[in-house]
Design an enzyme around this catalytic site. Structure first.
Site, PDB file in Angstrom:
ATOM      1  N   HIS A 135       0.816  -1.219   0.000  1.00 57.29           N
ATOM      2  CA  HIS A 135       0.000   0.000   0.000  1.00 57.29           C
ATOM      3  C   HIS A 135       0.850   1.271   0.000  1.00 57.29           C
ATOM      4  O   HIS A 135       0.368   2.348  -0.360  1.00 57.29           O
ATOM      5  CB  HIS A 135      -0.932  -0.003   1.215  1.00 57.29           C
ATOM      6  N   SER A 136       2.108   1.171   0.390  1.00 55.83           N
ATOM      7  CA  SER A 136       2.964   2.360   0.394  1.00 55.83           C
ATOM      8  C   SER A 136       3.249   2.859  -1.017  1.00 55.83           C
ATOM      9  O   SER A 136       3.647   4.013  -1.203  1.00 55.83           O
ATOM     10  CB  SER A 136       4.294   2.064   1.105  1.00 55.83           C
TER      11      SER A 136
END
Length: 436
Positions: A135-136
């Site tokens: 998700h980063s």
């Protein structure tokens, strides 16, 4: 080298290590070598998909992106499958995803991979691909946008997919005098101020002491547990049918049938009306759970809730508050606030519009798209994504909380049928002239 943003850093916390997954149903078997040949000229050129994350916050080091070479053999994974030994292909795929959610991406290489399962599930699905992205690298909207940039219409291999555009309301009533226009404007400003104040107050209260009272309690291990992922597709036209009859939006209908499905599931499990709960996405969203005599009340309640959120600056204010806390008090304090919000809520809900027509991913025709994630502390994650003439609902659940996710998925789908029948019974049928 480039430093990670504060939001990207947060996704690397041990208890908030979120991985986004996109499950694609493919109409033809996948040629692995052809897939590998396509990636160097497309996805691998994206900076985030060709960078490592380096740094150790526990040693006071900042996390940063560092460009690197990509070995596609490490990123495109295709297990050997003997279909004759598999009794239930659907269960095999479900278990594969379940076991995948027990693992995290290897930080010694860029944080993404693709799993290809050349296994026939039905007449329309000859293979499944599972794209896993940390998700980063980006939020759901940006990742979906990137995916769509890599796809083309199956009807026109040179054309990008069409995404539904938001409607622009037109003021066709020119008969109103300037006085009444000023009165209306003042009323809207006061309404915006009131809704924003109440929403921000609720956000602060949730951070400090207000907790979700719904039965969806997470397991003791929080987000660090495997997730059972189930999905179901149904007619997007049915949702539009209900939308137009009520004068709502697709998002209202998605939220409404979710509330109805959760209520049916909980009433069966606990034989009583459920209490109020919260789901957190970009804003804190109250879910009204309870049994209604009129199925359309689920949509009406959802529409009322969403309309209030539309006339509120909660998302902007909470984002601004997070930036202020991060700047003046540092990431540790911001992390504590984020942890409290997550621990005081139990359901994450997302609804994204997808392509209006069927698309191909590197020439592979897709029959359905099912996005989800794991690693979040919420025990129930619910995603909706439209694709062509279908809507797919995807559940990623902690089995400690929802031991029978297929039943909950069926309850949401069945709720749409009950609400559609209620529209017909009550004579609320309207002609559909819109797309979304």
């Amino acid at each position: 080298m480039e430093l990670l943003s504060p939001a990207s850093v947060a996704f690397h916390k041990p208890d908030f290590n979120i991985h986004v997954m996109a499950i694609f149903g493919v109409k033809t078997p996948v040629d692995i070598e052809l897939l590998k040949a396509k990636f160097p000229t497309s996805l691998c050129k994206h900076p985030r998909f060709s960078s490592l994350v380096e740094g150790d916050p526990s040693k006071g080091e900042e996390l940063k992106w560092v460009r690197t070479e990509i070995n596609l053999d490490k990123h495109i994974i295709a297990p050997k499958i003997n279909s004759e030994d598999i009794k239930s292909p659907d269960k095999y795929v479900e278990d594969y995803i379940y076991n995948l959610s027990k693992t995290t991406l290897d930080k010694s290489r860029p944080l993404w991979d693709i799993h290809v399962l050349n296994l026939k599930l039905s007449e329309e699905v000859e293979a499944i691909t599972i794209t896993r992205i940390h998700h980063s690298l980006g939020d759901g909207t940006s990742l979906i946008s990137l995916l769509l940039a890599l796809t083309r219409k199956t009807s026109d291999p040179e054309a990008l997919p069409t995404i539904p555009a938001p409607k622009i309301k037109r003021d066709d009533d020119n008969r109103k005098g300037i006085f009444w226009r000023w009165i209306l404007a003042l009323w809207l400003i006061l309404k915006l101020f009131w809704n924003t104040s109440m929403d921000v107050l609720m956000f602060v209260a949730t951070t400090l002491f207000l907790k979700d009272n719904s039965p969806f309690k997470t397991s003791p291990n929080g987000g660090n547990v495997s997730r059972r992922v189930v999905y179901k597709s149904f007619s997007l036209q049915d949702m539009k049918f209900v939308k137009n009859a009520i004068g709502a939006t697709i998002n209202d209908v998605a939220l409404g049938i979710t509330q109805a499905g959760l209520s049916r599931y909980l009433s069966r499990k606990y034989d009583a009306e459920a209490k109020w709960g919260n789901a957190v996405g970009y804003v804190l969203l109250p879910f009204a759970l309870g049994l209604h005599d009129d199925p359309l009340d689920y949509i009406r309640t959802a529409k009322t809730t969403v309309d209030k959120k539309k006339h509120s600056l909660e998302a902007i204010y909470t984002f601004f508050m997070a930036e202020v806390v991060m700047k003046f008090f540092g990431s540790k304090v911001a992390s504590v606030i984020s942890d409290r919000i997550n621990s005081h809520t139990t359901i994450a809900f997302s609804n994204l519009p997808g392509p209006l027509e069927e698309i191909g991913f590197y020439g592979l025709p897709l029959t359905f798209l099912a996005p989800t994630s794991y690693g979040q502390p919420h025990p129930v994650m619910i995603n909706f994504l439209s694709y062509s003439n279908k809507m797919t609902v995807v559940l990623a659940v902690d089995e400690y909380t929802v031991p029978d996710p297929h039943q909950l998925c069926d309850d949401i789908a069945e709720s749409l049928n009950l609400i559609k029948d209620a529209v017909i019974t009550q004579g609320l049928v309207k002609q559909d002239h819109s797309v979304m």
